[in-house]
Write an enzyme that holds these catalytic residues in place. Structure first.
Site, short mmCIF file in Angstrom:
data_model
loop_
_atom_site.label_atom_id
_atom_site.label_comp_id
_atom_site.label_asym_id
_atom_site.label_seq_id
_atom_site.Cartn_x
_atom_site.Cartn_y
_atom_site.Cartn_z
N HIS A 108 20.19 7.56 49.97
CA HIS A 108 19.26 7.45 51.09
C HIS A 108 17.82 7.43 50.57
CE1 HIS A 108 22.63 8.94 53.58
NE2 HIS A 108 21.96 8.50 54.62
N ASN A 145 20.95 11.87 42.59
CA ASN A 145 20.98 11.94 44.05
C ASN A 145 21.39 13.32 44.53
OD1 ASN A 145 20.80 11.01 46.69
ND2 ASN A 145 22.87 10.20 46.70
#
Length: 308
Positions: A108, A145
């Site tokens: 994201h 991440n």
């Protein structure tokens, strides 16, 4: 009959008494923008917007409003899909993330929890769901991440925006460069470049009523190379190559502007350092063998001192 979801997008007047515009792209980037079904190149979701590169099929940046006072806890529902408002061939989807040797997370750019706010739980739930469009995703190594980058994001949201009930604006994106390494697997018979460096800028108001900004940058090149997910990085760009092996944080916003070609909204810089870039990198390089808790402590300490 199911009501249509309103994608309000990023609000540049979100911080009261101030206008924080979205980043400004250069002429080459503007000519490369994907245009959605309403005829505009600003793609709006709930509490955030982005601009998408046709050539790279990744966003140049995302622009996010975070309201710590209206944050809501809602269940996570991974619902990754392509955006019907845009041509499908301008978006990477499962064909990238399920390809051979694609051990990437769907990273994201605008974090789910960052937009997870609103007057009602329903609005917060729809906002969180709107971050699961592939337009908001860039391949990230799982260790970046889930560990280092996530520690930075969590601190901004939970320790600053949420706890302090701040309204802040956050700009995030990959460095879309011709110097980026190539993925070892062809996608639809084409070689694609995977962003090696990511940046984030936090814009906020201090008690003096003035707007400040602080920049962060992290590299996943070492992680991708170690996993044999990319070909060897080679570039004539000296600045880009100085980030070949570093996972970093806290950099001058001017450096982010230089590397991305994007002009960021004006504000007072909370962090400035005129020393050589490599010297700064030596001081803020993150050891990939560090325990996650140690990384969180170091990130928290750095951000806490910046935002005070």
């Amino acid at each position: 009959m199911k009501s249509k979801i309103l994608y309000n997008g990023y609000d540049e007047n979100f911080i009261r008494n101030h206008s924080i515009p979205t980043p400004s792209l250069n002429e080459e980037q503007l000519s490369d923008l994907a245009v959605n079904s309403d005829g505009t190149a600003m793609i709006r979701y709930i509490n955030f917007s982005l601009q998408l590169s046709c050539a790279h099929k990744f966003p140049y940046y995302t622009a996010t409003n975070i309201d710590g006072l209206k944050f809501k806890k809602v269940p996570r529902k991974d619902n990754w899909r392509k955006d019907d408002r845009l041509p499908k061939d301008l978006q990477f989807g499962s064909e990238l993330y399920s390809a051979a040797n694609s051990n990437f997370d769907r990273g994201h750019m605008t974090k789910r929890e960052d937009v997870q706010w609103g007057d009602t739980v329903g609005i917060a739930l729809n906002a969180a769901d709107s971050t699961f469009f592939y337009t908001n995703s860039v391949p990230q190594h799982k260790d970046l991440n889930r560990d280092i980058w996530r520690s930075l994001e969590d601190y901004i949201l939970h320790a600053e925006a949420n706890k302090s009930q701040l309204r802040i604006c956050v700009f995030t994106g990959p460095v879309l460069s011709k110097s980026n390494p190539y993925f070892t697997t062809a996608i639809n018979n084409k070689q694609i470049q995977i962003p090696a460096i990511f940046w984030k800028i936090v814009v906020y108001e201090k008690e003096d009523g003035k707007i400040y900004r602080v920049g962060f940058m992290m590299s996943q090149n070492k992680l991708l190379a170690k996993g044999n997910m990319i070909e060897e990085l080679e570039s004539e760009d000296d600045i880009f190559m100085r980030f070949k092996d570093a996972e970093t944080y806290q950099v001058n916003v001017s450096l982010i502007e230089e590397m991305t070609g994007i002009q960021m909204p004006p504000a007072i810089d909370s962090y400035t350092d005129d020393r050589d870039i490599k010297l700064v990198m030596d001081e803020i390089d993150i050891d990939p063998d560090l325990e996650s808790s140690s990384i969180e402590f170091e990130l928290g300490f750095a951000i806490r001192n910046i935002l005070l």
